[in-house]
Scaffold this motif. Structure first.
Motif, PDB file in Angstrom:
ATOM      1  N   ILE A  62      35.871  43.137  28.723  1.00 45.96           N
ATOM      2  CA  ILE A  62      36.269  43.808  27.471  1.00 45.96           C
ATOM      3  C   ILE A  62      36.645  42.799  26.384  1.00 45.96           C
ATOM      4  O   ILE A  62      36.936  43.184  25.259  1.00 45.96           O
ATOM      5  CB  ILE A  62      37.421  44.827  27.689  1.00 45.96           C
ATOM      6  CG1 ILE A  62      38.693  44.138  28.204  1.00 45.96           C
ATOM      7  CG2 ILE A  62      36.998  45.938  28.615  1.00 45.96           C
ATOM      8  CD1 ILE A  62      39.895  45.071  28.223  1.00 45.96           C
ATOM      9  N   GLY A  63      36.646  41.527  26.718  1.00 54.49           N
ATOM     10  CA  GLY A  63      36.868  40.495  25.693  1.00 54.49           C
ATOM     11  C   GLY A  63      38.299  40.021  25.550  1.00 54.49           C
ATOM     12  O   GLY A  63      38.565  39.093  24.791  1.00 54.49           O
ATOM     13  N   THR A  64      39.246  40.624  26.269  1.00 55.74           N
ATOM     14  CA  THR A  64      40.648  40.239  26.086  1.00 55.74           C
ATOM     15  C   THR A  64      40.991  38.892  26.720  1.00 55.74           C
ATOM     16  O   THR A  64      42.098  38.389  26.539  1.00 55.74           O
ATOM     17  CB  THR A  64      41.608  41.314  26.659  1.00 55.74           C
ATOM     18  OG1 THR A  64      41.240  41.548  28.016  1.00 55.74           O
ATOM     19  CG2 THR A  64      41.518  42.610  25.908  1.00 55.74           C
TER      20      THR A  64
ATOM     21  N   TYR B 253      40.143  36.176  25.742  1.00 61.75           N
ATOM     22  CA  TYR B 253      40.383  35.187  24.681  1.00 61.75           C
ATOM     23  C   TYR B 253      41.874  34.848  24.594  1.00 61.75           C
ATOM     24  O   TYR B 253      42.254  33.705  24.319  1.00 61.75           O
ATOM     25  CB  TYR B 253      39.882  35.715  23.320  1.00 61.75           C
ATOM     26  CG  TYR B 253      40.844  36.640  22.617  1.00 61.75           C
ATOM     27  CD1 TYR B 253      41.844  36.132  21.781  1.00 61.75           C
ATOM     28  CD2 TYR B 253      40.809  38.019  22.806  1.00 61.75           C
ATOM     29  CE1 TYR B 253      42.751  36.981  21.155  1.00 61.75           C
ATOM     30  CE2 TYR B 253      41.698  38.861  22.193  1.00 61.75           C
ATOM     31  CZ  TYR B 253      42.668  38.341  21.362  1.00 61.75           C
ATOM     32  OH  TYR B 253      43.574  39.181  20.754  1.00 61.75           O
ATOM     33  N   GLU B 254      42.697  35.865  24.825  1.00 61.18           N
ATOM     34  CA  GLU B 254      44.136  35.666  24.657  1.00 61.18           C
ATOM     35  C   GLU B 254      44.692  34.753  25.766  1.00 61.18           C
ATOM     36  O   GLU B 254      45.543  33.905  25.505  1.00 61.18           O
ATOM     37  CB  GLU B 254      44.837  37.031  24.685  1.00 61.18           C
ATOM     38  CG  GLU B 254      46.228  36.958  24.120  1.00 61.18           C
ATOM     39  CD  GLU B 254      46.894  38.314  24.040  1.00 61.18           C
ATOM     40  OE1 GLU B 254      46.483  39.246  24.747  1.00 61.18           O
ATOM     41  OE2 GLU B 254      47.856  38.432  23.260  1.00 61.18           O
ATOM     42  N   ILE B 255      44.194  34.944  26.962  1.00 62.26           N
ATOM     43  CA  ILE B 255      44.632  34.115  28.092  1.00 62.26           C
ATOM     44  C   ILE B 255      44.215  32.666  27.852  1.00 62.26           C
ATOM     45  O   ILE B 255      44.989  31.730  28.054  1.00 62.26           O
ATOM     46  CB  ILE B 255      43.986  34.618  29.415  1.00 62.26           C
ATOM     47  CG1 ILE B 255      44.364  36.072  29.688  1.00 62.26           C
ATOM     48  CG2 ILE B 255      44.350  33.723  30.584  1.00 62.26           C
ATOM     49  CD1 ILE B 255      45.777  36.301  30.072  1.00 62.26           C
ATOM     50  N   LEU B 256      42.969  32.493  27.402  1.00 62.34           N
ATOM     51  CA  LEU B 256      42.434  31.138  27.227  1.00 62.34           C
ATOM     52  C   LEU B 256      43.044  30.413  26.034  1.00 62.34           C
ATOM     53  O   LEU B 256      43.036  29.188  25.986  1.00 62.34           O
ATOM     54  CB  LEU B 256      40.910  31.194  27.077  1.00 62.34           C
ATOM     55  CG  LEU B 256      40.154  31.745  28.276  1.00 62.34           C
ATOM     56  CD1 LEU B 256      38.663  31.824  27.986  1.00 62.34           C
ATOM     57  CD2 LEU B 256      40.395  30.891  29.508  1.00 62.34           C
ATOM     58  N   SER B 257      43.552  31.170  25.062  1.00 64.00           N
ATOM     59  CA  SER B 257      44.129  30.515  23.877  1.00 64.00           C
ATOM     60  C   SER B 257      45.653  30.366  23.992  1.00 64.00           C
ATOM     61  O   SER B 257      46.298  29.847  23.085  1.00 64.00           O
ATOM     62  CB  SER B 257      43.780  31.304  22.607  1.00 64.00           C
ATOM     63  OG  SER B 257      44.355  32.590  22.658  1.00 64.00           O
TER      64      SER B 257
ATOM     65  N   PHE C 180      37.707  42.033  34.378  1.00 61.88           N
ATOM     66  CA  PHE C 180      37.895  43.071  33.354  1.00 61.88           C
ATOM     67  C   PHE C 180      38.232  42.466  31.982  1.00 61.88           C
ATOM     68  O   PHE C 180      37.609  42.828  30.978  1.00 61.88           O
ATOM     69  CB  PHE C 180      38.974  44.064  33.815  1.00 61.88           C
ATOM     70  CG  PHE C 180      39.065  45.298  32.964  1.00 61.88           C
ATOM     71  CD1 PHE C 180      37.960  46.122  32.765  1.00 61.88           C
ATOM     72  CD2 PHE C 180      40.267  45.649  32.351  1.00 61.88           C
ATOM     73  CE1 PHE C 180      38.043  47.253  31.971  1.00 61.88           C
ATOM     74  CE2 PHE C 180      40.358  46.777  31.557  1.00 61.88           C
ATOM     75  CZ  PHE C 180      39.248  47.585  31.370  1.00 61.88           C
TER      76      PHE C 180
ATOM     77  N   ARG D 265      35.022  28.945  29.309  1.00 63.73           N
ATOM     78  CA  ARG D 265      35.201  28.349  27.985  1.00 63.73           C
ATOM     79  C   ARG D 265      33.891  28.051  27.267  1.00 63.73           C
ATOM     80  O   ARG D 265      33.907  27.491  26.203  1.00 63.73           O
ATOM     81  CB  ARG D 265      36.027  27.065  28.090  1.00 63.73           C
ATOM     82  CG  ARG D 265      37.488  27.359  28.316  1.00 63.73           C
ATOM     83  CD  ARG D 265      38.391  26.230  27.858  1.00 63.73           C
ATOM     84  NE  ARG D 265      39.697  26.739  27.505  1.00 63.73           N
ATOM     85  CZ  ARG D 265      40.676  26.950  28.367  1.00 63.73           C
ATOM     86  NH1 ARG D 265      40.491  26.703  29.627  1.00 63.73           N
ATOM     87  NH2 ARG D 265      41.838  27.427  27.955  1.00 63.73           N
ATOM     88  N   ASP D 266      32.742  28.379  27.857  1.00 65.23           N
ATOM     89  CA  ASP D 266      31.500  28.160  27.121  1.00 65.23           C
ATOM     90  C   ASP D 266      30.704  29.433  27.025  1.00 65.23           C
ATOM     91  O   ASP D 266      29.578  29.515  27.316  1.00 65.23           O
ATOM     92  CB  ASP D 266      30.687  27.031  27.745  1.00 65.23           C
ATOM     93  CG  ASP D 266      31.130  25.684  27.181  1.00 65.23           C
ATOM     94  OD1 ASP D 266      31.178  24.730  27.935  1.00 65.23           O
ATOM     95  OD2 ASP D 266      31.441  25.628  25.980  1.00 65.23           O
TER      96      ASP D 266
END
Lengths: 309, 253
Positions: B86-88, B90-94, B82, B252-253
């Protein structure tokens, strides 16, 4: 001032073979606002994504306040806040839970007072119990900023923060950015709105085809590369310019009702006084005179076009 | 170890679970009741006992396993898919978190939800049949390990999936048949000899057998082998997740 971000020889080649970044060098100092400009596909988002840990680089180094983003990723990432280009928020969660989650995710202890201050500064305090899907587009963008600020970052990346928002909200965002700068937060902003960079950036970096074309203070860049134009509106329409003006690069515009003259602000003489005198000698009567500085957008387009050629 | 981050992920996932608590509670109660009506009453009336245990009670461990395996997979796969969708993510990966911390947060929450559902099914089953738990500690251990390992497996599926169809593909085409053919509703000894050999290649047989042993002291395969199978599966999943985060595969890619 000490650099807070150092990028050296950064490269990214995707599995498809596309080279998104080919040896990017960039140094950003504490407390500045840098606008990263570039056309679509120039490498802006790839550059930000690598710095923030979203994309693995193919080569080169990035240090955040001296911490390598790969070997010392915990310390490096703890200093960074990211506001992505797309609105990416959990639709059924409340604003408060989302910002609390962001703070915890970055390993910071619970601090409701800080979160309240962040939400108040973004005019979101009244919406803290609202679910994301109940908010307007502008509010959602502010929630993204609140999430990025929840862990008190030293560097904030704003990837196209005002894309698709109305003029009023855009100005509101600029005020928020100014407020953050006042608190010592370094801001790196990518934008398609050159006006935005012109309005709030201290320095401008132009990236195209995976390479940084220039990094310069905005005011110096505009003075160095900017040109001014003088538009002379005529009392009576003329069919053609007298031959004596051909060498001066004058243009007859508005169907013969105005003359356009480009000049360099750095030149010893602008040539305006002699031009006006010569026009008077030819019996051309002036109605009005307007001068205009070329915008950052024109400089940017010029740079990118030159690079493409 | 970034415990604050683990708790933040875990709490967020449990908040989502709490939003749908009624659905999470009613669905297993209803499906368990239906299984008892269909299998326990209709079929059970024709099967007196299986190795000295009433058929209704015999299927309880299998029913619990069926639910916690499928729930573990769906909860964990959705939990990571999920945010990707939805694009969220990014926060986990950063965030300054390791793969282990992210995994503990998401998989821990998914395993907790499965445990809850397993407990609900066990309580519901009590309303229909008398159940004895011969080895309660082993029962809790088997249930916990199964929840954990299948949540890990679901987490991998959630990272691998590029769309909702892929998200459902492995649970529907691989896991559900393996569970149904893994002795959830029968003893392996009830099969013809040739099929008894074939069924031993189904890893789910070992899990259900060990779990059933903790209830009735009956097992199709040695308990040690069951524990080894579940530990091996858990380690395999952990290894795959470690590789995913090291390489950035589909993240990550």
């Amino acid at each position: 001032m000490a650099p807070i971000l150092e990028v050296e020889g950064l490269q990214k080649r995707y599995a498809s073979g596309h080279e998104a970044l080919s040896g990017v060098d960039l140094t950003i100092e504490k407390g500045e606002i840098l606008a990263l400009l570039g056309p679509n596909g120039a490498g802006k988002t790839t550059l930000i994504s690598i710095i923030c840990g979203l994309v693995t680089p193919s080569g080169g180094q990035v240090r955040v306040d001296g911490h390598d983003i790969r070997h010392d990723y915990r310390k490096a990432r703890a200093l960074i806040g990211l506001v992505p280009q797309e609105i990416a928020l959990e639709p059924f969660e409340t604003v408060w839970n989302l910002v609390r989650f962001s703070r915890g995710l970055f390993g910071k202890p619970r601090d409701d007072a800080h979160l309240e201050a962040v939400l108040r500064s973004l005019s979101l305090w009244d919406k803290r119990d609202a679910k994301v899907h109940e908010l307007s587009g502008g509010m959602k963008r502010r929630v993204l900023i609140a999430k990025a600020l929840a862990h008190e970052p030293k560097i904030l990346f704003l990837d196209e923060p005002t894309a698709g928002v109305d003029v009023e909200l855009r100005r509101g965002m600029w005020e928020v950015v100014e407020g953050l700068r006042a608190r010592g937060v370094t801001i790196i902003l990518t934008t398609h709105y050159i006006e935005e960079a012109e309005e709030i950036a201290d320095r401008v970096a132009v990236i195209n085809r995976g390479q940084i074309l220039l990094v310069e203070e905005k005011a110096r860049l505009m003075a160095r590369m900017g040109r001014k134009e003088l538009r002379i509106e005529l009392q009576h329409r003329i069919d053609a310019l007298p031959d004596r003006f051909a060498a001066q690069g004058l243009e007859l515009i508005h169907d013969g009702n105005a003359i356009l003259y480009h000049y360099d602000t750095r030149g010893e003489r602008t040539g305006i006084a002699s031009l006006l005198a010569e026009l008077a000698e030819e019996g051309i009567v002036l109605r009005d005179i307007v001068t205009r500085q070329s915008s950052l957008e024109e400089i940017f387009v010029g740079l990118v076009t030159e690079d493409a050629a | 170890m970034n415990l604050t981050a683990i708790f933040a992920i875990y709490r967020m996932e449990m908040l989502r679970f709490a939003r749908t608590i009624l659905q999470s509670f009613i669905a297993p109660v209803l499906s368990t009741s239906l299984y008892f009506v269909v299998f326990g009453t209709a079929i059970g009336s024709r099967i007196d006992q299986v190795e000295g245990v009433s058929y209704g009670a015999f299927i309880v461990p299998g029913l619990i396993m069926l639910s916690i395996m499928t729930q573990g997979i769906s909860n964990a796969s959705f939990a990571i898919y999920f945010p990707k969708f939805i694009g969220t993510v990014y926060e986990i990966l950063s965030a300054p978190v390791s793969f282990l911390e992210i995994t503990i947060g998401y998989v821990g929450a998914a395993a907790t939800k499965s445990l809850f559902i397993g407990a609900v099914i066990l309580a519901t089953a009590h309303l229909f049949v008398d159940i004895q738990i011969t080895h309660p500690l082993a029962m809790v251990a088997f249930m916990g390990l199964t929840c954990l390992s299948f949540a890990l497996f679901g987490f991998i599926i959630g990272i691998w999936a590029r769309n909702f169809e892929q998200l459902q593909l492995i649970p529907l085409l691989v896991v559900t048949p393996l569970v149904f053919l893994g002795g959830a509703f029968y003893s392996v000894s009830m099969l013809p000899p040739a099929w008894q050999t074939v069924t031993l290649f189904n890893p789910v047989v070992y899990l259900i057998s060990g779990f059933r042993w903790s209830f009735f002291g009956l097992a199709d395969v040695p308990v040690g082998l069951s524990l080894l199978a579940i530990a091996g599966f858990t380690l395999l999943c952990l290894g795959i997740i470690w590789w995913i985060f090291r390489t950035g595969y589909r993240l990550r890619d």
